[in-house]
Design a protein around this motif. Structure first.
Motif, PDB file in Angstrom:
ATOM      1  N   GLU A   1      -5.231  93.272  13.380  1.00  0.00           N
ATOM      2  CA  GLU A   1      -4.553  92.487  12.340  1.00  0.00           C
ATOM      3  C   GLU A   1      -4.154  92.870  11.179  1.00  0.00           C
ATOM      4  O   GLU A   1      -4.047  93.335  10.534  1.00  0.00           O
TER       5      GLU A   1
ATOM      6  N   THR B   1      -1.836  90.980   7.451  1.00  0.00           N
ATOM      7  CA  THR B   1      -2.314  89.938   6.521  1.00  0.00           C
ATOM      8  C   THR B   1      -2.091  88.468   6.204  1.00  0.00           C
ATOM      9  O   THR B   1      -1.464  87.976   5.352  1.00  0.00           O
TER      10      THR B   1
ATOM     11  N   CYS C   1      -9.438  91.150   7.638  1.00  0.00           N
ATOM     12  CA  CYS C   1      -8.445  91.421   8.737  1.00  0.00           C
ATOM     13  C   CYS C   1      -8.539  93.463   7.606  1.00  0.00           C
ATOM     14  O   CYS C   1      -7.883  93.899   8.191  1.00  0.00           O
TER      15      CYS C   1
ATOM     16  N   ARG D   1      -1.838  85.415   6.318  1.00  0.00           N
ATOM     17  CA  ARG D   1      -2.998  84.378   5.570  1.00  0.00           C
ATOM     18  C   ARG D   1      -2.892  83.319   6.172  1.00  0.00           C
ATOM     19  O   ARG D   1      -3.457  82.501   6.404  1.00  0.00           O
TER      20      ARG D   1
ATOM     21  N   CYS E   1      -9.532  84.589   1.793  1.00  0.00           N
ATOM     22  CA  CYS E   1      -9.898  85.280   2.272  1.00  0.00           C
ATOM     23  C   CYS E   1     -10.665  86.267   2.529  1.00  0.00           C
ATOM     24  O   CYS E   1     -11.838  86.575   1.584  1.00  0.00           O
TER      25      CYS E   1
ATOM     26  N   CYS F   1      -4.377  83.082   9.914  1.00  0.00           N
ATOM     27  CA  CYS F   1      -4.689  84.510   9.883  1.00  0.00           C
ATOM     28  C   CYS F   1      -6.152  83.388  10.891  1.00  0.00           C
ATOM     29  O   CYS F   1      -6.563  82.879  10.735  1.00  0.00           O
TER      30      CYS F   1
END
Ligand SMILES: Cc1ncc(COP(=O)(O)O)c(C=O)c1O
Length: 456
Positions: free
Chosen positions: A180, A182, A200, A184, A196, A187
């Motif tokens: 994964e 990042t 990830c 956001r 978060c 996500c």
């Protein structure tokens, strides 16, 4: 000398552009960029463009720096070429020492290449040989992130997580694993949540355990991921990644081909995002593009087993650490020091962000993200649902509508679809408020006109 029309005709017949369609177009539409000064370039018809991409994330010190050109000319007259292969030369030594001074304290050695993909290849091979010297020859795999771009040679392409440019060339170098990124905004784990959850980062641990830690050599991560549109790391991300790497004996490579040399406001991108890598790959801004050069900064710990009697890193390229390129890099770094270019980015980044934020009212603008002089604007079909454009719509929007309008407005930037559609910005570090305003105005006009066209 040929006229502009003749150059365009010749380009049509003879130039094989990188990632460019070869199918004949109207030669008059081929841009022949001829001259540059500061943050601006001019084509052979005399039209001015604001270089909102610094060439290709490269021209940090700006165009037209005669000081760099003179340093190169002087070096070419004295010793145009000698390899860092058996021998050394003063420019290679001076630049290595300067980079060791500028890099994080634990990094004191440089292996030079000619560009970014070669740096990534060298780092992967170096990690593999490092583990072999440590009695772990089974560690050959490398982990990188979905949609990340690490170059186009077979090893670097294996690490690159952009399916559209990989599949044609499979099978690629074995051992590249993707995890994964990042992003956001989209996500899968926590885009809908208040903050978060660092899943990830945990995805890297999952991949290491799935593959078997004894098979994994390194993790390649950009401080801010370019492809997909400037994915910044969430707080705590790189601290967690470091823990994972330490726990499983995996080396951390910070791919800073874009993020080093002031792009994020610090000399190396890892400093800005709290990453403590074992290796740093670099290229582009090292010479501000005045001459090709790349390299790998290596930590003392990783260099250590290579210091043994009879050992050597089994790798080399003819032009790695070319004396003229090293002279260009040294002059470039002199400009960084004299003009405090990294400080300049820190000082102006809020103004850059502020100028881009004025676009947030446009219904097509879904997300604006990045840091320093490095931003992506994600375009969406529906801002409330974050619905993206279909591949066909994205192609029409980016290539058919936006790109020609931005170009017409005299703004060079990238309308990119390697992930969801984004506009990428990375101006030379000499750009300031005047350029930020021009960037925002040109993008607003192009977006408004494109929206009208799309809905008609
Ligand atoms: C993060 C990263 N790594 C590697 C590369 C490859 O560099 P080069 O094109 O110099 O081979 C790039 C190029 O854009 C890049 O952005």
């Amino acid at each position: 000398m040929h006229t502009t029309e003749e150059l365009q005709e010749l380009a049509q017949r003879h130039v094989w552009g990188h990632f460019s369609q070869l199918a004949p177009t109207n030669p008059a539409e081929i841009a022949v960029i001829e001259r540059g000064e500061g943050a601006y370039v001019w084509d052979s018809n005399g039209k001015e463009y604001l270089d909102g991409l610094a060439g290709l994330f490269t021209v940090q010190a700006g165009h037209g720096r005669t000081m760099i050109a003179e340093a190169m000319a002087e070096q070419a007259s004295q010793l145009a070429y000698f390899p860092l292969w058996t021998y050394t030369h003063p420019m290679g030594i001076e630049l290595s020492a300067r980079l060791a001074e500028l890099a994080p304290d634990h990094m004191n050695r440089v292996f030079f290449t000619t560009g970014g993909a070669e740096a990534v290849e060298a780092a992967w091979k170096l990690a593999r040989q490092y583990h072999r010297l440590h009695g772990e020859p089974g560690r050959y795999k490398a982990i990188a992130r979905n949609v990340a771009y690490h170059g186009t040679t077979m090893g670097a392409l294996a690490l690159t997580g952009v399916e559209a440019i990989r599949s044609t060339f499979e099978p690629l170098t074995p051992g590249a694993i993707h995890v994964e990124n990042t992003n956001r905004y989209r996500c899968a784990f926590c885009a809908a949540g208040p903050e978060c959850t660092l899943q990830c980062a945990d995805d890297i641990e999952r991949a290491i355990l799935r593959e078997g830690p004894e098979t994994v050599a390194a993790v390649f991560l950009e401080p801010v991921q370019n492809a997909g549109g400037c994915f910044t790391p969430p707080p705590g991300y790189f601290e967690r990644v470091r823990e994972i790497c330490d726990e499983y004996g995996v080396l951390l490579v910070s791919d800073e081909v874009i993020c080093a040399f002031g792009r994020l406001g610090t000399m190396f991108g890892c400093e800005r995002v709290g990453s403590k890598p074992d290796l740093i790959t670099m290229a582009k801004g090292l010479t501000s593009g005045y001459s090709p050069l790349g390299g790998v900064m290596v930590s003392d710990r990783v260099a250590e087993p290579f210091l043994g009697e009879g050992e050597m890193f089994l790798h080399g390229v003819t032009f790695g650490g070319h004396p003229v390129s090293c002279a260009a890099a040294l002059a470039n770094l002199d400009i960084f020091a004299a003009e405090d270019l990294t400080g300049r980015v820190m000082e102006h980044e809020a103004a850059f962000r502020g100028a881009l934020d004025t676009l947030a009212d446009l219904p097509m603008v879904g997300d604006i993200r990045g840091m320093g002089y490095f931003y992506g604007i994600e375009l969406v079909k529906n801002r409330d649902t974050r619905e993206s454009f279909t591949e066909e719509e994205g192609e029409r929007l980016l290539r058919g509508l936006l790109s020609p309008r931005l170009f017409e407005a005299g703004l060079i930037c990238r309308a990119d679809d390697r992930g969801d559609p984004v506009i990428q910005l990375s101006p030379p570090l000499v750009a300031g408020p005047e350029e930020f305003d021009r960037i925002a105005t040109s993008i607003r006009t192009a977006l408004v006109e494109s929206m009208e066209e799309l809905s008609s």
